[in-house]
Scaffold this motif. Structure first.
Motif, short mmCIF file in Angstrom:
data_model
loop_
_atom_site.label_atom_id
_atom_site.label_comp_id
_atom_site.label_asym_id
_atom_site.label_seq_id
_atom_site.Cartn_x
_atom_site.Cartn_y
_atom_site.Cartn_z
N SER A 130 -30.87 72.65 25.98
CA SER A 130 -31.27 71.77 24.63
C SER A 130 -30.64 70.53 24.86
CB SER A 130 -30.17 72.13 23.45
OG SER A 130 -28.73 72.06 24.14
N MET A 131 -30.04 69.77 25.81
CA MET A 131 -29.90 68.57 26.25
C MET A 131 -31.11 67.99 26.70
SD MET A 131 -27.38 66.84 24.90
CE MET A 131 -27.45 65.35 26.02
N ARG A 132 -31.73 68.82 28.00
CA ARG A 132 -32.75 68.72 28.62
C ARG A 132 -34.07 68.33 27.75
NH1 ARG A 132 -32.58 72.59 31.21
NH2 ARG A 132 -31.46 71.80 32.95
N ASP A 133 -34.28 69.13 26.66
CA ASP A 133 -35.38 68.76 25.76
C ASP A 133 -35.32 67.43 25.20
OD1 ASP A 133 -35.60 72.25 24.63
OD2 ASP A 133 -36.36 71.12 26.35
N ASP A 134 -33.89 67.10 24.70
CA ASP A 134 -33.70 65.89 23.99
C ASP A 134 -34.02 64.71 25.20
OD1 ASP A 134 -32.82 67.12 22.05
OD2 ASP A 134 -30.80 67.08 22.56
N LEU A 135 -33.51 64.76 26.16
CA LEU A 135 -33.77 63.56 27.30
C LEU A 135 -35.13 63.55 27.61
CD1 LEU A 135 -30.97 64.38 29.89
CD2 LEU A 135 -30.89 62.50 28.17
N ALA A 136 -35.97 64.72 27.61
CA ALA A 136 -37.51 64.58 27.96
C ALA A 136 -38.16 63.87 26.86
CB ALA A 136 -37.98 66.00 28.05
N MET A 137 -37.57 64.19 25.39
CA MET A 137 -38.25 63.40 24.44
C MET A 137 -37.95 61.88 24.25
SD MET A 137 -37.83 64.61 20.39
CE MET A 137 -38.59 66.16 20.75
N PHE A 333 -47.24 90.84 30.36
CA PHE A 333 -45.89 89.98 30.44
C PHE A 333 -45.88 88.60 29.58
CE2 PHE A 333 -44.75 91.83 35.12
CZ PHE A 333 -44.60 92.90 34.60
N LEU A 334 -45.23 88.69 28.78
CA LEU A 334 -45.25 87.56 27.98
C LEU A 334 -43.98 86.75 28.07
CD1 LEU A 334 -46.30 85.66 25.57
CD2 LEU A 334 -45.22 87.27 24.06
N LEU A 335 -44.08 85.69 28.92
CA LEU A 335 -42.72 85.26 29.51
C LEU A 335 -42.64 83.77 28.88
CD1 LEU A 335 -43.54 85.89 33.28
CD2 LEU A 335 -42.32 87.18 31.44
N ASP A 336 -41.46 83.65 28.39
CA ASP A 336 -40.92 82.17 28.03
C ASP A 336 -40.44 81.34 28.88
OD1 ASP A 336 -39.55 79.93 26.62
OD2 ASP A 336 -38.13 81.29 25.44
N VAL A 337 -41.25 80.12 29.19
CA VAL A 337 -41.01 79.09 30.13
C VAL A 337 -40.84 77.89 29.48
CG1 VAL A 337 -42.49 80.19 31.90
CG2 VAL A 337 -43.50 78.57 30.42
N SER A 338 -40.19 77.86 28.41
CA SER A 338 -39.78 76.38 27.59
C SER A 338 -38.46 76.12 28.33
CB SER A 338 -39.46 76.86 26.08
OG SER A 338 -38.26 77.59 26.09
N GLY A 339 -38.15 74.61 27.77
CA GLY A 339 -37.04 74.14 28.30
C GLY A 339 -35.77 74.73 28.26
N GLY A 374 -44.59 74.28 25.35
CA GLY A 374 -45.27 73.52 24.23
C GLY A 374 -46.42 74.05 23.69
N ALA A 375 -47.11 74.94 24.54
CA ALA A 375 -48.26 75.64 24.24
C ALA A 375 -48.50 76.87 25.19
CB ALA A 375 -49.89 74.92 24.27
N ALA A 376 -49.19 78.04 24.44
CA ALA A 376 -49.35 79.28 25.31
C ALA A 376 -50.66 79.28 26.26
CB ALA A 376 -49.41 80.40 24.16
N GLY A 377 -50.59 79.84 27.26
CA GLY A 377 -51.63 80.00 28.14
C GLY A 377 -51.69 81.14 29.00
N THR A 378 -52.76 81.69 29.60
CA THR A 378 -52.92 82.66 30.40
C THR A 378 -52.52 82.33 31.75
OG1 THR A 378 -54.49 83.96 28.98
CG2 THR A 378 -54.30 84.54 31.12
N GLY A 401 -40.22 74.33 31.01
CA GLY A 401 -40.26 73.00 30.55
C GLY A 401 -40.94 73.06 29.19
N GLY A 402 -40.54 71.86 28.19
CA GLY A 402 -41.14 72.03 26.96
C GLY A 402 -40.64 72.65 25.66
N SER A 403 -41.13 72.70 24.72
CA SER A 403 -40.73 73.24 23.46
C SER A 403 -41.01 74.71 23.49
CB SER A 403 -41.17 72.59 22.09
OG SER A 403 -42.42 72.48 22.06
N THR A 404 -41.15 75.57 22.48
CA THR A 404 -41.18 77.16 22.67
C THR A 404 -42.07 77.46 21.30
OG1 THR A 404 -38.93 77.11 22.96
CG2 THR A 404 -40.08 79.13 22.64
N ALA A 405 -43.66 77.51 21.90
CA ALA A 405 -44.56 78.09 21.00
C ALA A 405 -44.45 79.73 21.21
CB ALA A 405 -45.94 77.24 21.16
N GLY A 406 -43.48 79.98 20.50
CA GLY A 406 -43.57 81.85 20.81
C GLY A 406 -44.48 82.41 19.89
N ALA A 407 -44.74 82.01 18.78
CA ALA A 407 -45.72 82.79 18.02
C ALA A 407 -47.19 82.59 18.57
CB ALA A 407 -45.89 82.19 16.50
#
Length: 697
Positions: A130-137, A333-339, A374-378, A401-407
């Protein structure tokens, strides 16, 4: 003003630029030169001191050294002795040797502390997700004037520290004891100044590579679990029928284990009793034909926590598909790579887990990879497992890295699964995440609707949870339950081995869908009952015969256990008062014999729309005792399941366990542990011991 500047520096978390570092280093070097010059003057005075008038010569040398130090202090304070508004009390009062020693040591302590802080800021630190996302922003929106102000604040801290030491030196008495106290106070002020100058970066909240489970408990406060109340006692005369969906998830057990290994009791709502019980494999009878996917095993035994009560064990074991009969797998495989996944127990463990699963797939199976931040991609289009190196390269190159566009990620994964859909294969999405969906349509109901529609089209969803501190269990349970999949929590590589290797067939290949259990109790023999666990899986009585109502699924080789506690009529001490206006029983007890209840199980074979029914009476004649426990016997399996149920209830603070204790759990588990090939039951006993010493969060 100084306080405001310090607060500003603390709030903006500046990274010092080259100019700030140069200024700090210059201060330290100048101070070092001043100290060296002072020592040289003292040595010169001692060597050239004449035989007569030593006191006069010593005073003369002291005045020279004092003049040099005063000039250095004046430069530090950004004001000179020529300032007519300044009153310099040191001009008329020569320093004693102790006072000069205090000034020099204080300045050295202050400057070295500040230089150390500035150098320490350049060292790589892992921050929490959570702190990493805040610092990046903050880096994206930080203004130049904010950085300049922070540099000024750092310089002001240095000057302020020097000024305080100068004032202390001017008014310090010459007594040794007082001087020693002033030295200690000066050192403390220097340390506090350094602390305020340091950015508010948290200490690492990640586990060492050697122990992925060792995450500091301070990071746990953001974990979210759905709240639920323990099942209550039901009067058979008022509510004789109990209905629920089976549950083969194991996420709760792994999370409980992680908490206890960290020395803390888990949150109450993190303990789902049925998931702790069903974490273990039980040796119930197995059918010989997949047309009958399981056989129910029923036993009755005395309750270990309430005298006079009895426990009814219902166990089912799924048919084990032979290797030659396993269908092809079409996996995404749907993998979360957010911050939030940036720690060793998250994305790196996800990558290792996916590699384990790949080693267990067949060459003709296909794998695709979708990531989301922050966005989804293949990352990888559907690729045959025989091209394993290509798949491994795609997995190993992932970074967080980034936020979580899970949907958005789930929608993209379903698109890939549909593109490569095979009606004769197992079409499944495997979501690996810490459960944080913070960008896009994140409502549980929206995602649930999407997952249900795709499930009806033949695409299932399983969820693997990772990490702690941001773990969103409620969302994961929603997705897995409505996606005809399992929800597991991977806290170690050995747990990944259990879920994705040892139990791969049960995780991937369903043998029965929408499995529901209904028990009707006999009011002639049972006064009251309660279902232990399954609070989040309760169904209405009319749901049992409604094939449109979704329920749990059983994979190949899965075992499921359910336990009821009953109070037989005329035995024990019922918790509920009998109804004053209860009618006479309509069925004579002698026609029912010694039946306690009647068991019904509904299920659908994979691909079928109409359910099938299994029925079996539960009677007192099915009673077992634990006096002599034979290896692999029903007594052994029921006894160990009872030990786990007792432990889970104690962790939840159940109102129904009486004086039952952790020591009682350990004694029963040791007696019924059995062969324990993989050591899971031995590990359970160790967890019970840890629970005795764990602290409440």
């Amino acid at each position: 003003m100084t306080d405001n500047l310090i607060d500003k520096a603390f709030a903006t978390h500046p990274k010092p630029d080259s100019e700030a570092k140069k200024r700090a280093l210059a201060l330290a070097l100048m101070e070092f030169d001043a100290v060296q010059e002072t020592q040289a003057l003292e040595k010169q005075a001692a060597d050239t001191q004449p035989a007569e008038g030593p006191a006069a010569q010593k005073d003369s040398a002291s005045q020279k050294k004092l003049s040099g130090l005063q000039g250095f202090l004046a430069w530090l304070r950004l004001m000179g002795t020529h300032n007519p508004n300044r009153t310099d009390s040191m001009n008329g009062n020569p320093f004693t040797f102790a006072q000069k020693k205090l000034l020099i040591s204080g300045l050295a302590t202050c400057s070295l502390a500040v230089v150390g802080v500035l150098l320490f800021q350049q060292m790589p630190l892992h921050t929490s997700s959570s702190m990493r996302d805040d610092l990046a922003m903050s880096k994206e929106v930080r203004r130049p004037e904010a950085t300049a102000g922070a540099d000024q604040a750092t310089e002001e801290i240095i000057v302020t520290g020097a000024r305080e030491l100068e004032i202390a030196a001017q008014y310090s008495p010459a007594e040794p004891m007082v001087i020693a106290e002033q030295q200690a106070m000066s050192a403390k002020r220097a340390q506090e100044t350094a602390r305020l100058a340091m950015p508010a970066s948290p200490m690492p909240s990640v586990a060492p590579a050697s122990d992925l489970a060792a995450v500091p408990p301070a990071a746990e406060f953001r974990d979210r679990f759905a709240e639920f109340q323990e099942n209550s006692v039901k009067a058979v005369s008022e509510e004789p029928v109990s209905t629920f969906s089976i549950d083969v998830d194991t996420a709760a057990y792994s999370f409980v284990r992680r908490s206890l290994n960290n020395g803390y009791l888990p949150p109450k709502d993190a303990v789902r009793v049925e998931e702790l019980i069903n974490y273990f494999d039980y040796q119930y009878p197995v059918p010989s034909d997949k047309a009958t996917p399981f056989l129910p095993s029923v036993s009755v035994m005395d309750s270990p926590w309430k005298a006079g009560n009895k426990l009814i064990h219902i166990g089912i074991k799924g048919y084990q598909l032979p290797a030659s009969a396993l269908p092809r797998s079409n996996l995404v495989f749907l993998l979360d790579v957010s911050g939030s996944m940036h720690s060793p127990d998250k994305l790196p463990l996800v990558q290792q887990s996916m590699e384990l699963l790949l080693n267990n797939l067949q060459p003709e199976d296909t794998v695709a990879i979708v990531v989301y931040a922050g966005a989804a991609g293949t990352v990888l289009e559907p690729t045959p497992v025989k091209d394993k190196q290509k798949i491994l390269r795609a997995v190993q190159q992932l970074q967080a890295g980034g936020s979580t566009a899970g949907a958005e990620g789930i929608q993209r994964a379903y698109e890939l699964a549909e593109t490569n859909f095979d009606s004769k294969a197992v079409n499944r999405i495997i979501l690996a995440t810490d459960g944080d969906f913070n960008v896009g349509p994140t409502g549980d109901s929206d995602l649930q609707t999407l997952v249900e529609r795709k499930r009806d089209q033949g695409i299932y969803l399983s969820v693997l949870g990772f990490g702690q501190g941001n773990y969103q269990d409620a969302m994961m349970q929603t997705l897995a339950q409505h996606g005809n999949g399992v929800a597991a929590y991977i806290d170690t590589l050995s747990e990944a081995q259990k879920v994705l290797v040892h139990e791969a067939t049960s995780t991937l290949f369903p043998i029965a869908n929408d499995v529901k259990i209904q028990v009707e109790f006999n009011p002639a023999t049972v006064a009251e009952y309660r279902l232990i666990g399954y609070e989040t899986r309760a169904l209405q009585r009319e749901d049992f015969n409604n094939d449109k109502v979704d329920a749990g699924d059983i994979g190949a080789g899965h075992s499921v256990t359910a336990i009821y506690e009953i109070t037989p009529v005329g035995e024990g001490k019922p918790l509920l008062e009998p109804s004053r206006y209860a009618t006479e029983k309509t069925r004579p007890a002698d026609k029912l014999g010694d039946e306690y209840a009647f068991l019904r199980i509904r299920y659908k074979l994979p691909g079928e729309k109409q359910s099938q029914l299994i029925e079996k009476p539960i009677s007192a004649s099915q009673a077992i005792t634990l006096d002599k426990v034979a290896p692999g016997s029903l007594q052994q399996e029921a006894g160990f399941a009872t030990a786990v149920a007792g432990f889970a209830q104690l962790l939840r603070g159940s109102h129904f366990t009486g004086d039952y204790s952790y020591d009682d759990v350990i004694a029963l588990a040791q007696k019924t542990k059995g062969t324990d090939d993989y050591g899971y039951r031995t590990e359970f006993i160790q967890l019970v011991r840890k629970a005795k010493l764990a602290k409440a969060m």
